[in-house]
Design an enzyme around this catalytic site. Sequence first.
Site, short mmCIF file in Angstrom:
data_model
loop_
_atom_site.label_atom_id
_atom_site.label_comp_id
_atom_site.label_asym_id
_atom_site.label_seq_id
_atom_site.Cartn_x
_atom_site.Cartn_y
_atom_site.Cartn_z
N ASP A 202 0.95 -4.97 15.67
CA ASP A 202 1.37 -4.13 14.55
C ASP A 202 1.34 -4.94 13.25
O ASP A 202 1.85 -6.07 13.20
CB ASP A 202 2.78 -3.59 14.80
CG ASP A 202 3.21 -2.59 13.74
OD1 ASP A 202 2.99 -1.39 13.95
OD2 ASP A 202 3.76 -3.03 12.72
N ASN A 210 -0.03 0.05 1.38
CA ASN A 210 -0.48 1.35 0.88
C ASN A 210 0.22 1.72 -0.42
O ASN A 210 -0.41 2.23 -1.36
CB ASN A 210 -0.22 2.43 1.93
CG ASN A 210 -1.29 2.47 3.02
OD1 ASN A 210 -2.43 2.08 2.78
ND2 ASN A 210 -0.91 2.91 4.20
N HIS A 215 -4.33 3.60 -0.60
CA HIS A 215 -4.84 3.79 0.77
C HIS A 215 -6.25 3.24 0.95
O HIS A 215 -6.63 2.90 2.08
CB HIS A 215 -4.80 5.28 1.12
CG HIS A 215 -3.41 5.79 1.34
ND1 HIS A 215 -2.73 5.66 2.53
CD2 HIS A 215 -2.54 6.42 0.49
CE1 HIS A 215 -1.53 6.18 2.43
NE2 HIS A 215 -1.39 6.66 1.20
N ASP A 219 -6.97 0.98 4.06
CA ASP A 219 -8.02 1.19 5.06
C ASP A 219 -8.86 -0.06 5.26
O ASP A 219 -9.27 -0.38 6.38
CB ASP A 219 -8.93 2.35 4.63
CG ASP A 219 -8.27 3.71 4.83
OD1 ASP A 219 -7.20 3.77 5.46
OD2 ASP A 219 -8.84 4.71 4.35
N GLU A 245 -1.19 1.75 11.83
CA GLU A 245 -1.45 0.31 11.77
C GLU A 245 -1.11 -0.38 13.09
O GLU A 245 -0.93 -1.59 13.15
CB GLU A 245 -0.63 -0.32 10.64
CG GLU A 245 0.86 -0.23 10.80
CD GLU A 245 1.45 1.06 10.27
OE1 GLU A 245 2.63 1.05 9.89
OE2 GLU A 245 0.75 2.09 10.22
#
Length: 343
Positions: A202, A210, A215, A219, A245
């Site tokens: 994680d 973000n 975003h 990404d 994530e």
Amino acid sequence: MTKYNTSHLLESVVRLTSLRDQHSLEICLIKTLQGLIPASQIMLFEISGESGKQMLRLLVDADSAHRGRVPEAEKHIIPRCVEDDPDLMQCFTTGQQLVSTEDDGSGVRVIHPIAGVNGIAGFLTVRSGAFVEKDQEVAASFLHIYQNYLQLINDSEHDTLTGLLNRKTFDERIMAIMAAHRAGQRRAADNKAMQCCLAILDIDHFKKVNDQFGHLYGDEVLLLFAQIMSRTFRDDDQLFRYGGEEFVVVLKEVDLTTGLAVLERFRKAVEAYHFPQVGNITASVGAVTISEQDLPTTIIGQADQALYYAKENGRNQVCAYERLLQEGKLTGMVPSQGDIELF
């Protein structure tokens, strides 16, 4: 010249396109060609880049098609390196079908290239007494059907952004992974040789990425994180984007100590990587050994508990469920959802 029954050809296409997983598709392709064209040997290979070389891995041949699997020991057969076989190397370079006469004059080998995203990804090789153009046209046609349908399967199984296997595929495969593990445990004289580890990975504080950078950069972090996974873990390990994530890796045939060392190497690789615009990020990892008696939900729950502990106690670390239990840091109770914001 071989005579082809139209009904038989259509039945073969239907059978080939009725499958839903890659290995069954590979087996069906070989069996189909065996039934359609005269050949002494038909083999399907993939190319795996190792140590800067193009290495061959046997996916399936006539014998393994009937057995249903290729033993690991048979996956690396001579020639192991594409460069060691001039004909394969020529086919790899040109991307064109190649016909060569066997050294002893007993027949021919026809090499059909398999195109991938970044060039030639494998070969279908057919050995027979003589070159019959119509037979090889049939082989090439079924190879194209196989490639097209495999692409459809891959698209449905993989995450669009990262290219890793997706959550749906994990849910479908985890039972097969554990069944194969149980079978391997029963066959193995030394159970340690057949241990597997599952880990949940994680990205720490991903929401802040973000929120701060947007975003688009978020990404990009996910994509680069997945690429670090692909570089760190082995080809035989299974890598999944589990959601958001959160990622999952199944490490095959490693004990817990070895698995933790590999996961720690991955954690350090993430920590040391400079992500464009974002800078450095870290990851937390929860790991567990796959047990013969456990259910998939149990395994995931235990890895999640280890991840929960890692996130709650400083992040940027690898924690193993078994060791946390031994140290009295876990009670074996699954924390309720919402007790902590992991992400």
